[in-house]
Design an enzyme around this catalytic site. Structure first.
Site, PDB file in Angstrom:
ATOM      1  N   ASN A   7       0.880  -1.165   0.000  1.00  0.00           N
ATOM      2  CA  ASN A   7       0.000   0.000   0.000  1.00  0.00           C
ATOM      3  C   ASN A   7       0.919   1.218   0.000  1.00  0.00           C
ATOM      4  O   ASN A   7       1.465   1.600   1.034  1.00  0.00           O
ATOM      5  CB  ASN A   7      -0.868  -0.039   1.266  1.00  0.00           C
ATOM      6  CG  ASN A   7      -1.785   1.158   1.362  1.00  0.00           C
ATOM      7  OD1 ASN A   7      -1.792   2.015   0.472  1.00  0.00           O
ATOM      8  ND2 ASN A   7      -2.550   1.221   2.438  1.00  0.00           N
ATOM      9  N   ARG A  89      -2.242  -2.165  -3.772  1.00  0.00           N
ATOM     10  CA  ARG A  89      -3.429  -1.320  -3.657  1.00  0.00           C
ATOM     11  C   ARG A  89      -3.316  -0.182  -4.660  1.00  0.00           C
ATOM     12  O   ARG A  89      -2.287   0.506  -4.719  1.00  0.00           O
ATOM     13  CB  ARG A  89      -3.498  -0.755  -2.251  1.00  0.00           C
ATOM     14  CG  ARG A  89      -4.658   0.184  -2.066  1.00  0.00           C
ATOM     15  CD  ARG A  89      -4.687   0.720  -0.670  1.00  0.00           C
ATOM     16  NE  ARG A  89      -5.858   1.535  -0.469  1.00  0.00           N
ATOM     17  CZ  ARG A  89      -6.116   2.177   0.643  1.00  0.00           C
ATOM     18  NH1 ARG A  89      -5.299   2.086   1.662  1.00  0.00           N
ATOM     19  NH2 ARG A  89      -7.201   2.899   0.753  1.00  0.00           N
ATOM     20  N   HIS A 177     -12.261   4.091  -0.471  1.00  0.00           N
ATOM     21  CA  HIS A 177     -12.232   3.242   0.728  1.00  0.00           C
ATOM     22  C   HIS A 177     -12.973   1.928   0.475  1.00  0.00           C
ATOM     23  O   HIS A 177     -13.456   1.294   1.421  1.00  0.00           O
ATOM     24  CB  HIS A 177     -12.928   3.912   1.938  1.00  0.00           C
ATOM     25  CG  HIS A 177     -12.135   4.993   2.595  1.00  0.00           C
ATOM     26  ND1 HIS A 177     -12.737   6.073   3.194  1.00  0.00           N
ATOM     27  CD2 HIS A 177     -10.797   5.149   2.765  1.00  0.00           C
ATOM     28  CE1 HIS A 177     -11.800   6.859   3.703  1.00  0.00           C
ATOM     29  NE2 HIS A 177     -10.615   6.322   3.452  1.00  0.00           N
ATOM     30  N   ARG A 238      -9.761  17.502   4.907  1.00  0.00           N
ATOM     31  CA  ARG A 238     -10.649  17.709   3.752  1.00  0.00           C
ATOM     32  C   ARG A 238     -12.019  18.186   4.211  1.00  0.00           C
ATOM     33  O   ARG A 238     -12.523  17.744   5.248  1.00  0.00           O
ATOM     34  CB  ARG A 238     -10.811  16.411   2.954  1.00  0.00           C
ATOM     35  CG  ARG A 238      -9.641  16.139   2.042  1.00  0.00           C
ATOM     36  CD  ARG A 238      -9.722  14.763   1.420  1.00  0.00           C
ATOM     37  NE  ARG A 238      -8.852  13.826   2.098  1.00  0.00           N
ATOM     38  CZ  ARG A 238      -8.885  12.505   1.926  1.00  0.00           C
ATOM     39  NH1 ARG A 238      -9.752  11.970   1.093  1.00  0.00           N
ATOM     40  NH2 ARG A 238      -8.050  11.721   2.566  1.00  0.00           N
ATOM     41  N   GLU A 384      -7.577  -3.589   5.345  1.00  0.00           N
ATOM     42  CA  GLU A 384      -7.551  -3.437   3.885  1.00  0.00           C
ATOM     43  C   GLU A 384      -6.520  -4.368   3.246  1.00  0.00           C
ATOM     44  O   GLU A 384      -6.783  -4.956   2.197  1.00  0.00           O
ATOM     45  CB  GLU A 384      -7.244  -1.977   3.536  1.00  0.00           C
ATOM     46  CG  GLU A 384      -8.450  -1.083   3.807  1.00  0.00           C
ATOM     47  CD  GLU A 384      -8.084   0.366   3.961  1.00  0.00           C
ATOM     48  OE1 GLU A 384      -7.246   0.680   4.834  1.00  0.00           O
ATOM     49  OE2 GLU A 384      -8.633   1.193   3.229  1.00  0.00           O
TER      50      GLU A 384
END
Ligand code: ADP
Length: 598
Positions: A7, A89, A177, A238, A384
């Protein structure tokens, strides 16, 4: 099978090694090793490693390429060898990548073209892929995309109401996600001992980035992030949802350029914009000391998340499960509490003691709802990398050439009636007359017919299928839904909670009843055929309809195993028309796409 997962980001490289038996349940995977190189700089970076007790030391890698080249030594140091496959990923798969893809030169080129959609992430992903292919030239490399899980979102969720030319240029919602939402949804279903397909679930991933996802019938049906990961919830830096009108206003009033505004929305907004800190621990500490800005940030953060839960419950016609994950979701009982407070009207209520004593160690997924609450609320750590390893193992090990044939039947619109419904429509105690036997043993079409009425129009001469059922169910096509003026959801037979109402009219009376659905494609199968196909009740498969000119493939077709069933796939008339089928047809069931329910 031993899988190494990467990742890669611009300032860190996380990696993990998993031992997985393809086809085995997700929980059986063994996490062999976990490592991360963080905060690259001229002075090197931090290296954290170890599965249970993580250790930390400084190493000399100054960037992503060097760190990736350092992984073989890192693995050798702890005696790990024999990597079979490598999974990467990748932040964005556009509309093309619906599942894991082997990183052939064509696939790498296709990912490159997606860079404008994820300019911060894809270049880092591609750099790690290129270096890793040099380091492990003989191992197969696969990509798993953050967006794939959301490609099942319907057009009404993915389309922005903007000019056609913009949509033609690729403007649409994707959602991110995806790997995290997919994992926690599956984890929750396992914890509850239910099939994910039978649950309506909202997953809240609350980390530095944050998103909500609505999952029904085991598919993502909506996600709060949009074309970019900026839309939706309040995040660390964000903004989440804003009015796009702010671009013009800020340009005119403050003389800001588009890059300046974009940069501020990504880097200087969210918790950081509201309080100066992007870290929820700081914000919570300051709020407790009476800081009004921090208190507003917490209220706003929770309010936005609560609105998405309500919106998604409405989108799915109800809510069965809420799952919290991500650093804030896992670790902040007060934020979980604030988000859930006021949702009692949905049947959602937390238990105070369970909520404050959550531990997610060892992939635990504790339930924290109050006793008797209708909605189950779970907390779990996201995994993940594990999900990526699992997807890669399944895709890599699938027998890509295996092909099994299955008969296909077209179900025209019909109703299944309850005893009470027959009494109202045909008169008390009336017995329907079996007319034509169906291929499923003991099932028949009645001589009697009914009419359906919606706010837009009527459909007459609708078949009634017997025997009677405990609950009335009306199965139509999407086109029928437009004729009636009612938007019916895709559901498995019997999953009728929250389905829309329609008026059914018989010779003796009429009935307004819920139970209006578009039946999900499914395959009836007897236990002998299921064994022969290597399938079990509740599995899903992909089926390509053969000999139809178009070669249409139906995804996630549910296998329903029952004694004495006649093995046959059922599709509705719209689906048959789309596939160009009129009479008998056969489908090719592809082994590559089998999803076992575990
Ligand atoms: P990422 O999205 O980068 O993986 P994480 O999932 O680690 O991020 O989440 C980071 C967020 O979790 C930060 O805002 C951090 O403050 C928050 N967090 C971690 N522990 C706690 C805690 N005990 N209480 C409140 N917030 C926490």
């Amino acid at each position: 099978m031993r899988i190494l997962v990467f990742n890669a980001g611009s300032s860190s490289l996380k990696f993990g090694v998993f031992d997985i038996v393809p086809g085995a349940p997700l929980g059986d995977a063994v996490h062999v090793f976990k490592g991360s190189f963080d905060r690259f700089g001229n002075e090197g970076c931090d290296y954290r490693f170890g599965v249970k007790d993580s250790r930390l030391r400084r190493v000399a890698h100054t960037g992503l390429g060097q760190a990736t080249r350092g992984v073989p030594d890192a693995l050798a140091e702890v005696g790990i060898t024999g990597i079979d496959v490598i999974g990467h990923r990748v932040a964005h798969g556009g509309t093309e990548f619906t599942q894991a893809a082997e990183l052939t030169p064509d696939v790498v080129a296709a990912i490159n073209t997606l860079s404008p959609l994820a300019p911060l992430h894809i270049p880092a992903n591609l750099e790690a892929i290129e270096v890793a292919r040099g380091v492990w030239p003989d191992a197969p490399h696969w990509a798993v995309f953050d967006t794939s899980f959301h490609l099942t979102n319907p057009a009404r969720a993915t389309t922005y109401a903007v000019p056609q030319a913009w949509r033609d240029a690729g403007l649409r919602r994707f959602g991110f996600h995806g790997t995290s939402h997919k994992y926690v949804a599956q984890r929750a279903a396992v914890e509850l001992g239910q099939k994910l397909r039978d649950l309506r679930l909202v997953s809240l991933h609350l980390g530095n980035g944050a998103s909500a996802c609505a999952i029904a019938r085991a598919e993502s049906v909506d996600s709060s992030m949009g074309m970019t990961p900026l839309e939706g919830l309040v995040m660390g830096t964000r903004s989440g949802d804003v009015d796009p009108g702010l671009f013009g206003y800020l340009a005119r009033q403050m003389g800001l350029s588009i890059p300046e505004i974009e940069d501020a929305l990504h880097q200087e907004s969210g918790l950081k914009g509201l309080t100066g800190s992007s870290d929820m621990r700081d914000v919570e500490a300051r709020a407790a000391e009476g800081d009004a800005q921090a208190q507003l940030a917490i209220n706003l953060y929770a309010y936005r998340a609560r609105k998405y839960i309500g919106a998604y419950a409405a989108a799915m016609g109800g809510l069965d499960v809420l799952v919290f994950t991500g650093g804030i979701g896992e670790n902040s009982p007060s934020m979980r509490r604030r988000i859930c407070d006021g949702l009692e009207f949905l049947g959602l209520k937390l238990d105070h003691d369970r909520n404050i004593s959550v531990s997610v160690q060892g992939r635990a997924a504790p339930q924290i709802q109050a006793y008797g609450a209708r909605v189950n609320v779970l907390v779990t750590e996201t995994a993940e990398q594990l999900m990526i390893a699992h997807d890669v193992a399944s895709a890599f090990a699938a027998p890509r050439s295996a092909c099994l044939r299955i008969p296909v039947a077209v179900s025209a619109r019909h109703v299944h009636l309850s005893r009470a419904a027959v009494d109202v429509l045909f008169g008390p105690g009336y017995e329907l007359t079996p007319d034509k036997p169906l291929r499923q043993k003991g099932h028949w079409a009645a001589r009697e017919r009914v009419r359906l009425q919606g706010p837009k129009g009527e459909i007459g001469h609708v078949a009634i299928l017997g025997p009677l059922r405990p609950r009335t169910q009306i199965e139509i096509s999407r086109t029928d839904g437009f004729a009636l003026g009612i938007d019916a959801p895709v559901r498995d037979s019997g999953a009728l909670e929250g389905t829309p109402h329609v008026r059914v009219i018989g010779p003796a009376g009429q009935l307004d009843t819920d139970g209006l659905i578009l039946a999900a494609c499914h395959i009836h199968m007897n236990p002998e055929d299921a064994r022969a196909f290597g399938l079990a009740d509740g599995d899903s498969v992909n089926v390509t309809l053969a000999g139809t000119g178009r070669g249409l493939t139906f995804g996630k077709v549910l296998i329903r195993v029952a004694e004495n069933a006649f093995t046959e796939m059922h599709i509705d008339t719209d689906e048959a028309n789309a596939a160009g089928i009129s009479g008998a047809a056969e489908g090719a069931l592809s082994g590559a796409a089998v999803m076992h329910k575990g």
